[in-house]
Design a protein around this motif. Structure first.
Motif, PDB file in Angstrom:
ATOM      1  N   TYR A 146       0.592  -1.053  -0.178  1.00 25.83           N
ATOM      2  CA  TYR A 146      -0.191   0.181   0.072  1.00 25.83           C
ATOM      3  C   TYR A 146       0.803   1.279   0.380  1.00 25.83           C
ATOM      4  O   TYR A 146       1.735   1.255   1.057  1.00 25.83           O
ATOM      5  CB  TYR A 146      -0.650   0.375   1.463  1.00 25.83           C
ATOM      6  CG  TYR A 146      -1.536  -1.264   1.230  1.00 25.83           C
ATOM      7  CD1 TYR A 146      -2.884  -1.170   0.605  1.00 25.83           C
ATOM      8  CD2 TYR A 146      -1.469  -2.269   1.347  1.00 25.83           C
ATOM      9  CE1 TYR A 146      -4.142  -1.724   0.748  1.00 25.83           C
ATOM     10  CE2 TYR A 146      -1.947  -3.409   1.659  1.00 25.83           C
ATOM     11  CZ  TYR A 146      -3.571  -3.819   1.400  1.00 25.83           C
ATOM     12  OH  TYR A 146      -4.613  -4.506   1.208  1.00 25.83           O
TER      13      TYR A 146
ATOM     14  N   ILE B  39      -2.705   1.887   6.858  1.00 28.14           N
ATOM     15  CA  ILE B  39      -4.299   1.272   6.517  1.00 28.14           C
ATOM     16  C   ILE B  39      -4.415   1.498   7.876  1.00 28.14           C
ATOM     17  O   ILE B  39      -3.891   0.364   8.854  1.00 28.14           O
ATOM     18  CB  ILE B  39      -4.687   0.013   6.291  1.00 28.14           C
ATOM     19  CG1 ILE B  39      -4.071   0.421   4.684  1.00 28.14           C
ATOM     20  CG2 ILE B  39      -6.173   0.094   6.029  1.00 28.14           C
ATOM     21  CD1 ILE B  39      -4.819   1.207   3.565  1.00 28.14           C
TER      22      ILE B  39
ATOM     23  N   MET C 101      -9.964   3.670  -2.618  1.00 32.54           N
ATOM     24  CA  MET C 101      -8.705   2.961  -2.993  1.00 32.54           C
ATOM     25  C   MET C 101      -8.827   1.887  -4.007  1.00 32.54           C
ATOM     26  O   MET C 101      -9.226   0.892  -4.372  1.00 32.54           O
ATOM     27  CB  MET C 101      -8.296   1.689  -1.794  1.00 32.54           C
ATOM     28  CG  MET C 101      -6.706   1.333  -2.032  1.00 32.54           C
ATOM     29  SD  MET C 101      -6.228   0.355  -0.620  1.00 32.54           S
ATOM     30  CE  MET C 101      -5.548   1.896   0.546  1.00 32.54           C
TER      31      MET C 101
ATOM     32  N   MET D 261      -6.993  -1.425  -6.364  1.00 31.55           N
ATOM     33  CA  MET D 261      -6.139  -2.059  -5.517  1.00 31.55           C
ATOM     34  C   MET D 261      -6.671  -3.418  -6.492  1.00 31.55           C
ATOM     35  O   MET D 261      -7.494  -3.603  -6.615  1.00 31.55           O
ATOM     36  CB  MET D 261      -6.172  -2.346  -4.135  1.00 31.55           C
ATOM     37  CG  MET D 261      -5.705  -3.543  -3.700  1.00 31.55           C
ATOM     38  SD  MET D 261      -6.132  -4.176  -2.048  1.00 31.55           S
ATOM     39  CE  MET D 261      -4.720  -5.374  -2.051  1.00 31.55           C
TER      40      MET D 261
ATOM     41  N   ASP E 161      -3.539   2.449  -6.391  1.00 34.71           N
ATOM     42  CA  ASP E 161      -3.028   2.624  -5.267  1.00 34.71           C
ATOM     43  C   ASP E 161      -2.418   1.630  -4.019  1.00 34.71           C
ATOM     44  O   ASP E 161      -1.429   1.408  -3.624  1.00 34.71           O
ATOM     45  CB  ASP E 161      -4.222   2.912  -4.258  1.00 34.71           C
ATOM     46  CG  ASP E 161      -4.493   4.521  -4.948  1.00 34.71           C
ATOM     47  OD1 ASP E 161      -4.268   5.137  -5.290  1.00 34.71           O
ATOM     48  OD2 ASP E 161      -6.048   4.104  -5.103  1.00 34.71           O
ATOM     49  N   ALA E 162      -2.565   0.295  -4.509  1.00 37.23           N
ATOM     50  CA  ALA E 162      -2.902  -0.946  -3.403  1.00 37.23           C
ATOM     51  C   ALA E 162      -2.504  -2.251  -4.960  1.00 37.23           C
ATOM     52  O   ALA E 162      -2.837  -1.974  -5.212  1.00 37.23           O
ATOM     53  CB  ALA E 162      -3.062  -0.780  -2.754  1.00 37.23           C
TER      54      ALA E 162
ATOM     55  N   ALA F  51       5.966   0.714  -3.183  1.00 40.31           N
ATOM     56  CA  ALA F  51       4.512   1.288  -2.122  1.00 40.31           C
ATOM     57  C   ALA F  51       5.548   0.430  -0.935  1.00 40.31           C
ATOM     58  O   ALA F  51       5.833  -0.658  -0.205  1.00 40.31           O
ATOM     59  CB  ALA F  51       3.227  -0.087  -2.604  1.00 40.31           C
TER      60      ALA F  51
END
Length: 359
Positions: A159, A163, A172, A174, A209-210, A228
């Motif tokens: 990430y 979180i 988000m 992902m 984003d993830a 990340a």
């Protein structure tokens, strides 16, 4: 004398004495192609296909060979089910939950959020009703399936930001594999289904984003730690994801009993080999990642609780709409309940104590 009459009347001894050899029909060589959903750079997950092909060749004395092809080489990574179903290739090696769009039931052959762990999944398949039920389901796709590996419980992904609560999941984007995306969406996230070989670029460019993949060994090779910094656990959506070898029904039924046994045994070796590789390689990779600056966190309890609640609601909803799912999930859930009753005592008790010790 007519040759056939002579052989029949003389018997084997007489034939050998006379120097007349009966006709021998050699079995024709078998050449298959296997399409994987994974890149060759991942020696763990793509490697299972290579182990399978190698064992088939060895056990058949080279008379039955299978060439292995990485995702995108013969067809797109997510096109392998169509390839097997249509007979374009004889075999695919893939994660069944990638194909939940065809029918949610595919996910039960791989992993669902808060499902079985790897040992429990193997037990359900081999000693429970799993393999029988999944094969009944796969008939409609012209597929015969064999267990093709398991990664063990996976990590929860990489990430760009920390979180701290369920609120941080809202909006988000992902990369989250297959069926788990349905639950992630219920939590307010935006799931993206991206092949393993394309995840790094998407994360690097900020398209997502993830991202989650498998665990430390593969994740390090793919370089996710470079783009990340936050690494979460556990992968609640993948407690024991099973890979499968999908074989075209017609191709499989065309095999001799001996070659069918070879396929079964080769798949069993590949299944065991994959998890052994992950269990052996992940610890060292995790140490290196943390030493290199990766920030390791456990998911907050409210994230796990919300995900569990949404998962159970989703399964109930699908059961009301999809008879394929309902039939298999009821058996799966009953098996999971008994397995967790057992594992909470011996396995969990032993693991909890051992992991608290400084060895």
């Amino acid at each position: 004398m007519e040759r056939r009459s002579f052989v029949r009347s003389a018997g084997l001894a007489g034939v050998l004495a006379a120097g007349v050899a009966p006709a021998v029909h050699a079995q024709a060589a078998i050449r298959w192609r296997l399409a994987s959903s994974f890149p060759k750079s991942l020696d763990t997950i793509f490697g299972a296909a290579e182990v399978f092909a190698k064992k088939v060749s060895e056990m058949s004395g080279g008379k039955f060979t299978i060439t292995t092809h990485a995702g995108g080489e013969l067809m797109p990574p997510f096109g392998v089910v169509d390839g097997v179903q249509n007979g374009t290739v004889e075999v695919a090696h893939t994660a069944p939950y990638y194909f939940f769009g065809k029918d949610e039931t595919f996910a039960l052959g791989c992993a669902i959020p808060f499902g079985l762990n790897s040992r429990q999944m193997t037990a359900w398949m081999i000693e429970g009703n799993g393999l029988k039920l999944m094969r009944e389901f796969y008939k409609q796709f012209n597929i015969v399936n064999f267990l093709g590996g398991n990664t063990g419980a996976q990590m929860g992904g990489w990430y760009r930001k920390e979180i701290k609560s369920i609120a941080d999941v809202k909006g988000m984007k992902m990369r989250i594999g297959g069926f788990a995306g349905k639950v992630f969406e219920k939590l307010g996230g935006v799931p993206q289904n991206i092949p393993g070989g394309e995840i790094y670029q998407s994360l690097e460019k900020g398209t997502i984003d993830a991202a989650e993949w498998v665990g430390p060994y593969d994740d390090q090779k793919l370089g996710f730690n470079k783009v990340a910094p936050f690494y979460y656990y556990p992968g609640w959506w993948e407690g024991g994801p099973q890979l499968d070898f999908y074989i075209n029904s017609k191709a499989y039924e065309g095999l001799s009993a001996e070659n069918k046994a070879i396929v079964e045994c080769a798949a069993a070796v590949a299944h065991t080999d994959m998890q052994a590789k992950y269990d052996a390689k992940n610890p060292g990779a995790l140490k290196q990642l943390v030493a290199g600056g990766t920030k390791l966190f456990r998911f907050p309890k409210d994230v796990l609780d919300a995900a569990f609640k949404e998962s159970m609601a989703l399964y109930s909803d699908i059961s009301g709409k999809n008879p394929n799912w309902k039939k298999i999930y009821e058996d799966y859930a009953a098996f999971r309940r008994d397995q967790n009753l057992w594992f909470r005592f011996a396995e969990a008790g032993f693991d909890d104590y051992m992991q608290s010790q400084k060895l």
